[in-house]
Design a protein around this motif. Structure first.
Motif, PDB file in Angstrom:
ATOM      1  N   LEU A  60     -13.570 -23.653 -19.029  1.00 30.78           N
ATOM      2  CA  LEU A  60     -15.008 -23.490 -19.142  1.00 30.78           C
ATOM      3  C   LEU A  60     -15.636 -24.512 -20.084  1.00 30.78           C
ATOM      4  O   LEU A  60     -15.360 -25.702 -19.968  1.00 30.78           O
ATOM      5  CB  LEU A  60     -15.318 -22.031 -19.540  1.00 30.78           C
ATOM      6  CG  LEU A  60     -15.181 -21.053 -18.336  1.00 30.78           C
ATOM      7  CD1 LEU A  60     -14.882 -19.633 -18.771  1.00 30.78           C
ATOM      8  CD2 LEU A  60     -16.474 -21.095 -17.519  1.00 30.78           C
ATOM      9  N   ILE A  61     -16.472 -24.059 -20.987  1.00 33.95           N
ATOM     10  CA  ILE A  61     -17.323 -24.965 -21.743  1.00 33.95           C
ATOM     11  C   ILE A  61     -16.536 -25.953 -22.592  1.00 33.95           C
ATOM     12  O   ILE A  61     -16.992 -27.067 -22.865  1.00 33.95           O
ATOM     13  CB  ILE A  61     -18.307 -24.125 -22.599  1.00 33.95           C
ATOM     14  CG1 ILE A  61     -19.481 -24.944 -23.041  1.00 33.95           C
ATOM     15  CG2 ILE A  61     -17.605 -23.437 -23.758  1.00 33.95           C
ATOM     16  CD1 ILE A  61     -20.402 -25.304 -21.898  1.00 33.95           C
ATOM     17  N   LYS A  62     -15.310 -25.588 -22.968  1.00 36.11           N
ATOM     18  CA  LYS A  62     -14.571 -26.510 -23.850  1.00 36.11           C
ATOM     19  C   LYS A  62     -14.094 -27.751 -23.120  1.00 36.11           C
ATOM     20  O   LYS A  62     -13.675 -28.730 -23.760  1.00 36.11           O
ATOM     21  CB  LYS A  62     -13.433 -25.790 -24.577  1.00 36.11           C
ATOM     22  CG  LYS A  62     -12.284 -25.335 -23.748  1.00 36.11           C
ATOM     23  CD  LYS A  62     -11.256 -24.609 -24.653  1.00 36.11           C
ATOM     24  CE  LYS A  62     -10.267 -23.851 -23.791  1.00 36.11           C
ATOM     25  NZ  LYS A  62      -9.556 -22.783 -24.493  1.00 36.11           N
ATOM     26  N   ASN A  65     -15.017 -31.284 -24.090  1.00 36.99           N
ATOM     27  CA  ASN A  65     -14.152 -32.039 -25.004  1.00 36.99           C
ATOM     28  C   ASN A  65     -12.754 -32.208 -24.427  1.00 36.99           C
ATOM     29  O   ASN A  65     -12.268 -33.317 -24.259  1.00 36.99           O
ATOM     30  CB  ASN A  65     -14.020 -31.291 -26.339  1.00 36.99           C
ATOM     31  CG  ASN A  65     -15.344 -31.142 -27.032  1.00 36.99           C
ATOM     32  OD1 ASN A  65     -16.021 -32.115 -27.288  1.00 36.99           O
ATOM     33  ND2 ASN A  65     -15.731 -29.910 -27.305  1.00 36.99           N
ATOM     34  N   SER A  66     -12.116 -31.065 -24.114  1.00 38.41           N
ATOM     35  CA  SER A  66     -10.677 -31.099 -23.827  1.00 38.41           C
ATOM     36  C   SER A  66     -10.373 -31.860 -22.539  1.00 38.41           C
ATOM     37  O   SER A  66      -9.324 -32.493 -22.426  1.00 38.41           O
ATOM     38  CB  SER A  66     -10.121 -29.678 -23.753  1.00 38.41           C
ATOM     39  OG  SER A  66     -10.766 -28.937 -22.727  1.00 38.41           O
ATOM     40  N   ALA A  67     -11.256 -31.809 -21.565  1.00 35.53           N
ATOM     41  CA  ALA A  67     -11.021 -32.530 -20.314  1.00 35.53           C
ATOM     42  C   ALA A  67     -11.784 -33.855 -20.281  1.00 35.53           C
ATOM     43  O   ALA A  67     -11.762 -34.564 -19.277  1.00 35.53           O
ATOM     44  CB  ALA A  67     -11.434 -31.661 -19.124  1.00 35.53           C
TER      45      ALA A  67
ATOM     46  N   GLY B 429     -15.206 -31.805 -34.578  1.00 36.07           N
ATOM     47  CA  GLY B 429     -15.068 -32.900 -33.624  1.00 36.07           C
ATOM     48  C   GLY B 429     -15.688 -32.571 -32.280  1.00 36.07           C
ATOM     49  O   GLY B 429     -15.882 -33.431 -31.444  1.00 36.07           O
ATOM     50  N   ALA B 430     -16.027 -31.317 -32.117  1.00 39.10           N
ATOM     51  CA  ALA B 430     -16.456 -30.862 -30.789  1.00 39.10           C
ATOM     52  C   ALA B 430     -17.854 -31.363 -30.456  1.00 39.10           C
ATOM     53  O   ALA B 430     -18.655 -31.642 -31.338  1.00 39.10           O
ATOM     54  CB  ALA B 430     -16.425 -29.348 -30.751  1.00 39.10           C
TER      55      ALA B 430
END
Lengths: 432, 432
Positions: A60-62, A65-67, B429-430
């Motif tokens: 979801l929303i993360k 950043n993460s993807a 960092g987000a």
């Protein structure tokens, strides 16, 4: 005359032949419409599934950043940059070609106004893709300028004068496949004190482009034609580094802000080309675009755009040879430049009288045989200069020489058998 | 005080409980961020697969007709229209919220100029979502107007005067969740001779909206929040029928033309709202949007937006009750309107000193526990009026009462155990 056997040999000896394996091509189809909508890369479905199920569905929303969602417009932009002579960080993926044209033409007009306030003209070609003209009409009206449309390439030199603010051309014409000499035209416009915007819709992934080498000012291009990004894939935009930071572009959305996640009420444009991003990008379509661009980059190890261009010329030369030798007596005439240097990766044909008005039906009859090209109506007021055309795109990534042979064979059959006379091929309900 | 058992009963008796089955929610997560990015509907993957494999991969260019691609912006627009009090044919899906704001604010300013050339002000709220303000800044500069930002809702009445051209508000504030009374505010602005644009980014699918009932002038909205359209899903735009045909909007791309496939050099806008389409839509993202909108329309058989709103209020009231009764002594304070009529489908909390600056880390600690909310920094210059906030969205389609209970329990644990002090929760960092 080149035979089918010759074509099979050409395909076997084609150093790019493996590139076709990157695609899921429909069986029984010779697809000569990649200049309208590129085909589906095999990697796309899996990648979009991953975005949907894992990145959106689970993370979801993360995933911003993460993807790396937030970096996608620049990451894909850097890949496209390698195809068009731009450097990393100079090109960004965003919105549609129309919207990117609005951004760069707005910026160019503002520069032109500051540098030469007496310049009141935007020049383009009447045969340019209409959206380019519609956007120019809108901005000309807003800025009190005049849009002057030339009717032929030979009228361009006279238009490069002290009144010209911006010359806006599509490098490869969407109808005829005529290809401008970007470097020469840009230099001539600069010599006249004007700026030049290049629309690369029919260039990126089809012909080698060198934006920095040509010293172009701005460029836009399309993701869903030769880049195989999928229907309505996001487009791209480039600004020469000397222009990129000079102004805001007017579509100042939050993701073009210098610090979008600080949510400040005042707009501060991001450094460089990133200010040409506007709102949140359509992520599923963006992910698919990257897969498409990767299919073109796959050629880098075997000669890159130069090798693709060499094959593209060979394909279009072969099509012209076969169409003229086998169909001239059936009323078929070349409607694209004969000089390979002046031609993109497509070939257009027109039909002599009394067949001229049958063009639409001929394309429908070809489609019924599995040969997908398209029809573009001419200008009823001046059919001699702008005839109805049968348009065929030759994408060297997935079209082979035997395909070209077979396509002409089908055209011969359609004309010899007068298949275009069937009523179902004459019902004009289609939109494309 | 409401107990976990009470919440389980409320969930069992919830007439909307079956709607949750439409989604693939990540296991172990309480997702209170649907006001930033809605969750994945179960239908989406299959539908996008179909578009990729069959419509694009097999049928290619003919899908513009055979799969109805050309009609999608209007078809999905008609579905969204049912959620916001618009009639069929009045609303269209296109581009991003930012770009649609540019279109409608341009149109509104042109109408205002013709009807009242002395009106020189655009008014909005400083706390409006920044992209709205950035677009307004751009257009104010282009048109020689002034953008006046009010600092509170109570300053709006004084701004409705003879200088006002356009009032531009987001119905439900993205930070605080404050909900304007659309009908009353619109009437007051009209009484002052001004036009009103409503941004429905946090309204569509979250609260009942009646654009025609409120006699609004223009509206835009977002596809990827409460409409569950997926990351960066296309946005929507509505114009009151009395305005829709009055002018071109300036982003005059080819698909907003009256006859796009005639490829004529002169722009002629399509009838009605279709002129607000610009370039080719991002089809994969558009197809996913329809699946998301369908998840909201699924409520129509069981009470529709009124029932969703009723549950949304019950969820937010419960969250406020539990957060205040269990966390007030831990430094938690309500930062959203207490009056349910003035509140959208979200609740924000702020932290008293000495915890105020720990807000970001508290959200990270909650995320580590599977409770997804988000942090929005305050204005350092005026933290009293605009504090740092912990933001929680309650989407009645897939959030239940036990989820609310558990979310507050996690917040209690994070604060009691001072989990927010862990170093990993303090690394900023987000991006979201």
């Amino acid at each position: 005359m080149t035979t089918k056997q010759d074509c099979d040999v050409l395909d076997q000896e084609d150093p790019l032949r493996e590139l076709k394996l990157q695609f899921d091509l429909p069986v029984g189809t010779i697809y000569l419409d990649g200049n309208s909508l590129g085909v589906l890369p095999r990697a796309t479905l899996g990648r979009v599934q991953e975005v949907i199920q894992k990145e959106w569905g689970q993370d979801l929303i993360k995933s911003w950043n993460s993807a790396g969602w937030i970096d996608l417009p620049g990451r894909i932009g850097d890949k496209i940059a390698r195809l068009v002579g731009a450097r990393p960080g100079e090109l960004i993926v965003a919105d549609s070609t129309s919207l990117n044209l609005y951004k760069v033409l707005s910026a160019a007009l503002r520069i032109a106004k500051e540098d030469g306030p007496t310049r009141k003209l935007i020049v383009s070609e009447r045969s340019n893709f209409p959206t380019d003209l519609y956007i120019a009409q809108s901005l000309a009206e807003q800025h009190g300028l005049r849009l002057h449309l030339v009717d032929g390439v030979d009228e361009i030199p006279a238009a490069l004068n002290s009144e010209l603010a911006v010359l806006m051309l599509t490098e490869v014409n969407y109808r005829t496949g005529y290809r401008h000499d970007m470097k020469t035209v840009t230099a001539a416009a600069h010599a006249a004190g004007a700026l030049v915007i290049w629309d690369l819709a029919h260039s990126a992934g089809a012909v080698p482009v060198d934006l920095n080498g040509a010293d172009a000012d701005f460029a836009v291009g399309c993701g869903y034609k030769y880049l195989n990004g999928g229907p309505g894939a996001p487009a791209f935009v480039w600004a020469h580094p000397k222009h990129a930071e000079r102004f805001w572009q007017p579509l100042s959305g939050w993701l073009g802000h210098a610090a979008p996640f600080q949510f400040t009420p005042d707009y501060q444009p991001a450094a460089g080309i990133k200010r040409y991003i506007c709102g949140t990008p359509a992520l599923l379509s963006l992910a698919a675009l990257e897969c498409g661009v990767d299919t073109v980059l796959a050629a880098e190890a075997i000669g890159g755009m130069a090798a693709l261009r060499k094959k593209s010329i060979a394909l279009t030369e072969l099509f012209i040879e076969l169409a003229e030798s086998r169909c001239a007596s059936l009323g078929v005439r070349l409607a694209s430049p004969r000089d390979e240097l002046q031609r993109g990766s497509q070939v257009c044909l027109s039909l002599d009288e009394p067949l001229h008005e049958a063009g639409y039906a001929v394309i429908q009859a070809l489609i019924a045989r599995g040969v997908i090209g398209d029809f573009r109506a001419g200008d009823p007021a001046r059919l001699k200069d702008m005839p109805h055309i049968l348009r065929f795109g030759f994408t060297p990534l997935y079209i082979g020489f035997a395909d070209v042979y077979d396509a002409v064979e089908h055209l011969v059959q359609v004309l010899k058998n007068k298949e275009w006379q069937r009523p179902e091929f004459n019902e004009k309900g289609a939109v494309t």
